[in-house]
Motif scaffolding. Structure first.
Motif, PDB file in Angstrom:
ATOM      1  N   GLN A  54      -1.361  -2.035  -5.783  1.00 35.82           N
ATOM      2  CA  GLN A  54      -2.293  -1.071  -6.358  1.00 35.82           C
ATOM      3  C   GLN A  54      -2.290   0.225  -5.552  1.00 35.82           C
ATOM      4  O   GLN A  54      -2.297   1.319  -6.122  1.00 35.82           O
ATOM      5  CB  GLN A  54      -3.703  -1.662  -6.416  1.00 35.82           C
ATOM      6  CG  GLN A  54      -3.865  -2.742  -7.447  1.00 35.82           C
ATOM      7  CD  GLN A  54      -5.220  -3.428  -7.362  1.00 35.82           C
ATOM      8  OE1 GLN A  54      -5.944  -3.277  -6.379  1.00 35.82           O
ATOM      9  NE2 GLN A  54      -5.563  -4.194  -8.388  1.00 35.82           N
ATOM     10  N   GLN A  55      -2.269   0.108  -4.233  1.00 29.62           N
ATOM     11  CA  GLN A  55      -2.241   1.298  -3.393  1.00 29.62           C
ATOM     12  C   GLN A  55      -0.943   2.065  -3.611  1.00 29.62           C
ATOM     13  O   GLN A  55      -0.941   3.297  -3.689  1.00 29.62           O
ATOM     14  CB  GLN A  55      -2.383   0.914  -1.916  1.00 29.62           C
ATOM     15  CG  GLN A  55      -3.761   0.445  -1.538  1.00 29.62           C
ATOM     16  CD  GLN A  55      -3.819  -0.071  -0.111  1.00 29.62           C
ATOM     17  OE1 GLN A  55      -2.802  -0.310   0.520  1.00 29.62           O
ATOM     18  NE2 GLN A  55      -5.037  -0.239   0.398  1.00 29.62           N
ATOM     19  N   GLN A  70      -0.597   5.807  -5.042  1.00 28.92           N
ATOM     20  CA  GLN A  70       0.113   6.838  -4.282  1.00 28.92           C
ATOM     21  C   GLN A  70       1.218   7.474  -5.131  1.00 28.92           C
ATOM     22  O   GLN A  70       1.393   8.691  -5.124  1.00 28.92           O
ATOM     23  CB  GLN A  70       0.709   6.209  -3.028  1.00 28.92           C
ATOM     24  CG  GLN A  70       1.262   7.203  -2.032  1.00 28.92           C
ATOM     25  CD  GLN A  70       1.739   6.513  -0.765  1.00 28.92           C
ATOM     26  OE1 GLN A  70       2.046   5.331  -0.773  1.00 28.92           O
ATOM     27  NE2 GLN A  70       1.783   7.254   0.310  1.00 28.92           N
TER      28      GLN A  70
END
Length: 174
Positions: A83-84, A88
Motif C-alpha cells: 500500500q505504501q 508513493q
C-alpha cells in the motif's frame, strides 16, 4: 530401607497383582502373577509413551500457532508495504503529470507570446499545437508521443452505401 525400595518400585504392582490372583484363583498362581506383572509393565509403558506423545503434540501445536501468527504478521506487513509503495508511485505519477502540465502551459504561453510578436510585426501568426493537430492529416497515434496512445487508422466514409458481391448474389438467387 529395603522395604521402602520395594514399596516404591513394586508396591502398587504387587498389591494389584496379588489382589487379582486372589480374585481369579488360577491353577498356577505364580505363572499367572508373572504374566499379570508383564502385562502391567506393558500397560504402564504404553501409558508413559502416550503421556510423552501428548506433551510433544501440545508443544507442536504451540509452535504451529506461533508460526501461524508470524505468517499473519508478515502478510500484514507485506500488505502495508504494498500500500505504501502504491501510494508513493501514485504521488510520483501525479508529480510527473503536474510537471508535464506546467511544461505544456509554458510552451503554450511561449507560443502565444511568439504569435503576438509575429502579429505585431505583421507576419502570419504561428499556428498553435491544436491547429497543427487539426490541419495535419496524421492519426492520433502519430501525433501523440504518449505510451499507450491508440493507433487509430483513418476511416473514409463513402457517400453511398455499396452492396457487396455476396449480397448482390443473394438478391439474384431470390
Amino acid at each position: 530401607m529395603e522395604s521402602m525400595y520395594l514399596q516404591q518400585c513394586l508396591g502398587t504392582c504387587l498389591t494389584q497383582g496379588l489382589a487379582e490372583v486372589a480374585r481369579v484363583r488360577p491353577m498356577d498362581p505364580i505363572e499367572y502373577l508373572a504374566l499379570w506383572i508383564s502385562k502391567y509393565k506393558d500397560v504402564v509403558t504404553l501409558e508413559q509413551q502416550r503421556r510423552k506423545d501428548m506433551i510433544d503434540l501440545e508443544h507442536e501445536r504451540q509452535l504451529a500457532r506461533m508460526e501461524q501468527e508470524m505468517m499473519e504478521r508478515l502478510k500484514a506487513e507485506e500488505l502495508l508495504f504494498q500500500q505504501q509503495l502504491a501510494f508513493q508511485l501514485e504521488l510520483e505519477m501525479q508529480e510527473k503529470e503536474k510537471q508535464k502540465n506546467e511544461e505544456l502551459q509554458q510552451a503554450e504561453a511561449l507560443n502565444k507570446e511568439m504569435s503576438m510578436e509575429s502579429i505585431a510585426r505583421g507576419e502570419e501568426p504561428i499556428p498553435s499545437s491544436e491547429d497543427l493537430m487539426m490541419d495535419s492529416g496524421k492519426t492520433l497515434a502519430e501525433i501523440s508521443d504518449r505510451y499507450g496512445a491508440p493507433n487509430l487508422s483513418r476511416v473514409e466514409e463513402l457517400d453511398e452505401p455499396m452492396l457487396s458481391d455476396v449480397a448482390l448474389n443473394i438478391d439474384q438467387d431470390l
